[in-house]
Design a protein around this motif. Structure first.
Motif, PDB file in Angstrom:
ATOM      1  N   LEU A   1     -12.418 -38.996 -26.973  1.00  0.00           N
ATOM      2  CA  LEU A   1     -13.623 -38.251 -26.636  1.00  0.00           C
ATOM      3  C   LEU A   1     -14.403 -37.831 -27.871  1.00  0.00           C
ATOM      4  O   LEU A   1     -14.899 -36.734 -27.951  1.00  0.00           O
ATOM      5  CB  LEU A   1     -13.253 -37.022 -25.801  1.00  0.00           C
ATOM      6  CG  LEU A   1     -12.522 -37.307 -24.505  1.00  0.00           C
ATOM      7  CD1 LEU A   1     -12.159 -36.008 -23.818  1.00  0.00           C
ATOM      8  CD2 LEU A   1     -13.374 -38.152 -23.593  1.00  0.00           C
TER       9      LEU A   1
ATOM     10  N   ILE B   1     -18.048 -38.215 -19.036  1.00  0.00           N
ATOM     11  CA  ILE B   1     -16.958 -37.514 -18.344  1.00  0.00           C
ATOM     12  C   ILE B   1     -17.517 -36.318 -17.565  1.00  0.00           C
ATOM     13  O   ILE B   1     -17.161 -36.097 -16.406  1.00  0.00           O
ATOM     14  CB  ILE B   1     -15.877 -37.037 -19.340  1.00  0.00           C
ATOM     15  CG1 ILE B   1     -15.185 -38.231 -19.983  1.00  0.00           C
ATOM     16  CG2 ILE B   1     -14.876 -36.123 -18.661  1.00  0.00           C
ATOM     17  CD1 ILE B   1     -14.268 -38.995 -19.068  1.00  0.00           C
TER      18      ILE B   1
ATOM     19  N   THR C   1     -17.505 -35.906 -13.488  1.00  0.00           N
ATOM     20  CA  THR C   1     -16.844 -34.751 -12.881  1.00  0.00           C
ATOM     21  C   THR C   1     -17.793 -33.985 -11.973  1.00  0.00           C
ATOM     22  O   THR C   1     -17.430 -33.612 -10.860  1.00  0.00           O
ATOM     23  CB  THR C   1     -16.287 -33.814 -13.984  1.00  0.00           C
ATOM     24  OG1 THR C   1     -15.400 -34.582 -14.813  1.00  0.00           O
ATOM     25  CG2 THR C   1     -15.541 -32.643 -13.389  1.00  0.00           C
TER      26      THR C   1
END
Length: 183
Positions: free
Chosen positions: A21, A30, A34
């Motif tokens: 990341l 991400i 989410t």
């Protein structure tokens, strides 16, 4: 072969699960994924749709009423996902003494008339019917209290085959067309 502490730490940092990341784009991806997943999972919590048998009731709503009004109307879309027609035969509203299924139409002389549908309202197989201003609607009569913008009230719809379902009407501004859901 001898490893220095720094070389070992550098090697281990590449194995750490969060080491992937590093870029802003990966982190943004991400977070976006989410949030999309959370939104999809919570949709039933904020959706304004109801279902009974093969009938789907889409966004019941009403308009605010002025102080002292004795009538209000309810609007919605009825979708029949079944292979046979069904019929809306009755309705209730917690704020009304009497609730009926009505039709508004223009007669041969150009006069607008409103009448109760004594036999109910047919929803064709694999079809839909919109209850909207100037057409079919739920009539709430003998109001017990004013209908206020931003509030909601409960009622029921009873279908000949699908049965009875409790629904909640959202209340929009007085006199305005419900743009978001008017079809």
């Amino acid at each position: 072969m001898q490893y220095s502490y720094r070389a070992l730490a550098r090697t281990l940092s590449h194995c750490h699960p969060l080491s992937r990341l590093r870029s802003f784009e990966e982190r943004l991806g991400i977070v976006t994924f989410t949030l999309t997943l959370l939104l999809a999972m919570t949709h039933p919590l904020w959706a304004h749709e109801f279902k009974v048998g093969d009938i789907e009731i889409v966004h019941p709503w009403s308009r605010a009423t002025p102080e002292g009004a004795k009538v209000a109307a309810g609007y919605l879309v009825l979708k029949n996902h079944g292979e046979t027609a069904d019929r809306l035969v009755a309705a209730t509203g917690e704020l009304a003494g009497v609730t009926q299924v009505h039709e508004m139409a223009v007669d041969a002389n150009g006069v607008m008339t409103m009448k109760q549908l004594a036999d109910g309202l047919e929803i064709p197989a694999a079809g839909e019917v919109a209850l909207k201003p100037g057409s079919f609607h739920i009539m709430f009569m003998d109001l017990k209290k004013p209908v206020r913008q931003g509030q909601s009230f409960r009622g029921t719809l009873t279908f000949e085959k699908a049965g009875t379902v409790e629904v909640e009407y959202s209340v929009d501004a007085m006199g305005g067309e419900h743009d978001e859901h008017a079809d």
